[in-house]
Design a protein around this motif. Structure first.
Motif, PDB file in Angstrom:
ATOM      1  N   VAL A  97      -7.813  43.111  48.691  1.00 21.65           N
ATOM      2  CA  VAL A  97      -8.157  41.741  48.335  1.00 21.65           C
ATOM      3  C   VAL A  97      -9.027  41.713  47.075  1.00 21.65           C
ATOM      4  N   SER A  98      -8.923  40.605  46.341  1.00 24.42           N
ATOM      5  CA  SER A  98      -9.718  40.412  45.128  1.00 24.42           C
ATOM      6  C   SER A  98     -10.711  39.279  45.361  1.00 24.42           C
ATOM      7  N   PRO A  99     -11.996  39.456  45.020  1.00 26.06           N
ATOM      8  CA  PRO A  99     -12.601  40.691  44.560  1.00 26.06           C
ATOM      9  C   PRO A  99     -12.694  41.726  45.691  1.00 26.06           C
ATOM     10  N   ILE A 100     -12.803  43.000  45.284  1.00 26.86           N
ATOM     11  CA  ILE A 100     -12.922  44.061  46.287  1.00 26.86           C
ATOM     12  C   ILE A 100     -14.189  43.835  47.113  1.00 26.86           C
ATOM     13  N   ARG A 101     -14.189  44.345  48.307  1.00 32.42           N
ATOM     14  CA  ARG A 101     -15.320  44.074  49.226  1.00 32.42           C
ATOM     15  C   ARG A 101     -15.530  45.255  50.178  1.00 32.42           C
ATOM     16  N   PRO A 102     -16.638  45.242  50.931  1.00 35.38           N
ATOM     17  CA  PRO A 102     -16.914  46.378  51.820  1.00 35.38           C
ATOM     18  C   PRO A 102     -15.780  46.639  52.805  1.00 35.38           C
ATOM     19  N   LEU A 103     -15.629  47.899  53.112  1.00 37.27           N
ATOM     20  CA  LEU A 103     -14.513  48.343  53.949  1.00 37.27           C
ATOM     21  C   LEU A 103     -14.451  47.593  55.279  1.00 37.27           C
ATOM     22  N   LEU A 104     -15.601  47.375  55.890  1.00 39.47           N
ATOM     23  CA  LEU A 104     -15.571  46.754  57.214  1.00 39.47           C
ATOM     24  C   LEU A 104     -15.396  45.241  57.150  1.00 39.47           C
ATOM     25  N   ASP A 105     -15.368  44.688  55.926  1.00 40.15           N
ATOM     26  CA  ASP A 105     -15.045  43.267  55.758  1.00 40.15           C
ATOM     27  C   ASP A 105     -13.614  43.074  55.264  1.00 40.15           C
ATOM     28  N   HIS A 106     -12.891  44.166  55.157  1.00 40.79           N
ATOM     29  CA  HIS A 106     -11.567  44.098  54.522  1.00 40.79           C
ATOM     30  C   HIS A 106     -10.508  43.768  55.569  1.00 40.79           C
ATOM     31  N   PRO A 107      -9.672  42.766  55.332  1.00 36.30           N
ATOM     32  CA  PRO A 107      -8.629  42.444  56.313  1.00 36.30           C
ATOM     33  C   PRO A 107      -7.703  43.645  56.532  1.00 36.30           C
ATOM     34  N   LEU A 108      -7.394  43.903  57.789  1.00 39.83           N
ATOM     35  CA  LEU A 108      -6.582  45.085  58.096  1.00 39.83           C
ATOM     36  C   LEU A 108      -5.153  44.958  57.583  1.00 39.83           C
ATOM     37  N   THR A 109      -4.659  43.745  57.495  1.00 41.11           N
ATOM     38  CA  THR A 109      -3.306  43.583  56.949  1.00 41.11           C
ATOM     39  C   THR A 109      -3.265  44.068  55.502  1.00 41.11           C
ATOM     40  N   SER A 110      -4.359  43.807  54.784  1.00 36.81           N
ATOM     41  CA  SER A 110      -4.441  44.264  53.402  1.00 36.81           C
ATOM     42  C   SER A 110      -4.573  45.789  53.358  1.00 36.81           C
ATOM     43  N   PHE A 111      -5.354  46.338  54.285  1.00 33.85           N
ATOM     44  CA  PHE A 111      -5.494  47.801  54.364  1.00 33.85           C
ATOM     45  C   PHE A 111      -4.110  48.438  54.531  1.00 33.85           C
ATOM     46  N   GLU A 112      -3.333  47.881  55.446  1.00 35.55           N
ATOM     47  CA  GLU A 112      -2.003  48.446  55.706  1.00 35.55           C
ATOM     48  C   GLU A 112      -1.094  48.314  54.478  1.00 35.55           C
ATOM     49  N   ALA A 113      -1.200  47.191  53.785  1.00 31.94           N
ATOM     50  CA  ALA A 113      -0.358  46.992  52.588  1.00 31.94           C
ATOM     51  C   ALA A 113      -0.734  47.989  51.495  1.00 31.94           C
ATOM     52  N   VAL A 114      -2.033  48.233  51.346  1.00 32.55           N
ATOM     53  CA  VAL A 114      -2.490  49.194  50.321  1.00 32.55           C
ATOM     54  C   VAL A 114      -1.981  50.596  50.669  1.00 32.55           C
ATOM     55  N   LEU A 115      -2.091  50.971  51.924  1.00 36.00           N
ATOM     56  CA  LEU A 115      -1.609  52.307  52.315  1.00 36.00           C
ATOM     57  C   LEU A 115      -0.102  52.425  52.112  1.00 36.00           C
ATOM     58  N   ARG A 116       0.612  51.353  52.397  1.00 34.75           N
ATOM     59  CA  ARG A 116       2.080  51.381  52.243  1.00 34.75           C
ATOM     60  C   ARG A 116       2.457  51.578  50.764  1.00 34.75           C
ATOM     61  N   THR A 117       1.779  50.849  49.882  1.00 38.64           N
ATOM     62  CA  THR A 117       2.085  50.965  48.442  1.00 38.64           C
ATOM     63  C   THR A 117       1.569  52.276  47.854  1.00 38.64           C
ATOM     64  N   ASN A 118       0.336  52.632  48.190  1.00 42.31           N
ATOM     65  CA  ASN A 118      -0.339  53.732  47.477  1.00 42.31           C
ATOM     66  C   ASN A 118      -0.056  55.108  48.070  1.00 42.31           C
ATOM     67  N   VAL A 119       0.340  55.162  49.351  1.00 41.92           N
ATOM     68  CA  VAL A 119       0.532  56.474  49.998  1.00 41.92           C
ATOM     69  C   VAL A 119       1.955  56.635  50.547  1.00 41.92           C
ATOM     70  N   VAL A 120       2.374  55.681  51.382  1.00 41.67           N
ATOM     71  CA  VAL A 120       3.674  55.840  52.044  1.00 41.67           C
ATOM     72  C   VAL A 120       4.809  55.808  51.021  1.00 41.67           C
ATOM     73  N   ALA A 121       4.757  54.832  50.112  1.00 41.16           N
ATOM     74  CA  ALA A 121       5.859  54.694  49.145  1.00 41.16           C
ATOM     75  C   ALA A 121       6.001  55.920  48.237  1.00 41.16           C
ATOM     76  N   PRO A 122       4.911  56.452  47.676  1.00 42.91           N
ATOM     77  CA  PRO A 122       5.080  57.655  46.844  1.00 42.91           C
ATOM     78  C   PRO A 122       5.698  58.829  47.607  1.00 42.91           C
ATOM     79  N   VAL A 123       5.274  59.017  48.858  1.00 40.66           N
ATOM     80  CA  VAL A 123       5.846  60.119  49.646  1.00 40.66           C
ATOM     81  C   VAL A 123       7.320  59.825  49.949  1.00 40.66           C
ATOM     82  N   ALA A 124       7.599  58.581  50.306  1.00 39.77           N
ATOM     83  CA  ALA A 124       8.983  58.216  50.637  1.00 39.77           C
ATOM     84  C   ALA A 124       9.900  58.364  49.427  1.00 39.77           C
ATOM     85  N   LEU A 125       9.416  57.952  48.253  1.00 40.81           N
ATOM     86  CA  LEU A 125      10.232  58.105  47.040  1.00 40.81           C
ATOM     87  C   LEU A 125      10.445  59.585  46.709  1.00 40.81           C
TER      88      LEU A 125
END
Ligand SMILES: NC(=O)c1ccc[n+]([C@@H]2O[C@H](COP(=O)([O-])OP(=O)(O)OC[C@H]3O[C@@H](n4cnc5c(N)ncnc54)[C@H](OP(=O)(O)O)[C@@H]3O)[C@@H](O)[C@H]2O)c1
Length: 244
Positions: A97-125
């Protein structure tokens, strides 16, 4: 298998509609590589594709989300159609989310989306690209960040994703060390991009360099064999790079 009429090198660059991905696309296209470009926003991608095409480049622009399996398959199919793949550049990235914020205030749906784009997708590609990369002795280039190794409050989701990408990349590099391909991590250093601006709106970016500051690194990397750089992590703004 070598296709006699398919000698032109091919790069697939994710997140190529702006920032570092756009700069790298222009650099490789200018060297005569064919480039397959993707990002979610079709209009932004089209602007980059048109510019490179007008400059004489061969560009396949495929808008879509690297987090979606069907889109990833489309991207690799485009490389198959071009006949080869030399570089897979996993550059697309999100910070949450923008602006960035503390980890424990971060929506989990956004956490999952970030992991999908930044980690899962590179490995999958990389999984999908492996047969093509083995044919060319190709390279997977995964874009990392200082946030993977240092502690930046409010960049926890992003930092955790990049740390995971670092470790996944090193493991893939070790597991494929004898296959002729390379897997390389690149931390571009702070660069003035849309992503940086959105993460910290209002932050004064005066003095932060534009992505072309990394061009000497890409010029260096392009001359390396995959075996030389496999499993290495480079700081693009901090040469000389041979010493690492
Ligand atoms: N900027 C810095 O200071 C800095 C520092 C260290 C590391 N890095 C790393 O360097 C790389 C490039 O950074 P940047 O600042 O140039 O990035 P950026 O300005 O945020 O651009 C990100 C690109 O990725 C695309 N993208 C995002 N999510 C996507 C998805 N799910 N599927 C397909 N495309 C997606 C974006 O387009 P759409 O939104 O239209 O999809 C855009 O083209 C990133 O990996 C970043 O983590 C940057």
């Amino acid at each position: 298998m070598t296709h006699p009429n398919r000698q032109t090198r091919v790069a697939l660059i994710t997140g190529a509609s702006t920032g570092l991905g756009e700069t790298l696309a222009e650099f490789l296209s200018g060297l005569g590589w064919s480039v397959i470009l993707t990002a979610r926003t079709e209009s932004d991608l089209a602007v980059v594709a048109k510019r490179l095409t007008d400059q004489g480049g061969t560009v396949v622009a495929l808008p879509g989300d690297v987090g979606e399996a069907a889109h990833r398959e489309r991207l690799i199919a485009a490389a198959t159609t071009l006949g080869r793949l030399d570089w897979l550049v996993n550059n697309a990235s999100q910070m949450g989310v923008s602006p960035i914020r503390p980890l424990l205030d971060h929506p989990l749906t956004s956490f999952e989306a970030v992991l999908r784009t930044n980690v899962v997708a590179p490995v999958a590609l990389a999984q999908l690209a492996l047969p093509l990369l083995k044919e060319t002795g190709g390279l997977v280039v995964n874009l990392s960040s200082e946030a993977a190794v240092d502690v930046f409050p409010c960049a926890g989701i992003y930092g955790a994703s990049k740390a995971a990408l670092d470790q996944a990349s090193r493991i893939i590099a070790a597991e494929n060390a004898d296959s002729g391909i390379g897997v390389t991590l690149v931390d571009p250093g702070g660069i003035r991009t849309r992503g940086y601006e959105e993460a910290e709106p209002g932050f004064d970016l005066t003095g932060v360099p534009y992505p072309d500051v990394t061009l000497p690194f890409w010029k260096w990397l392009i001359e390396r064999s995959p075996g030389e750089v496999n499993g290495q992590r480079y700081l693009a703004q901090a040469g000389p790079w041979d010493a690492r």
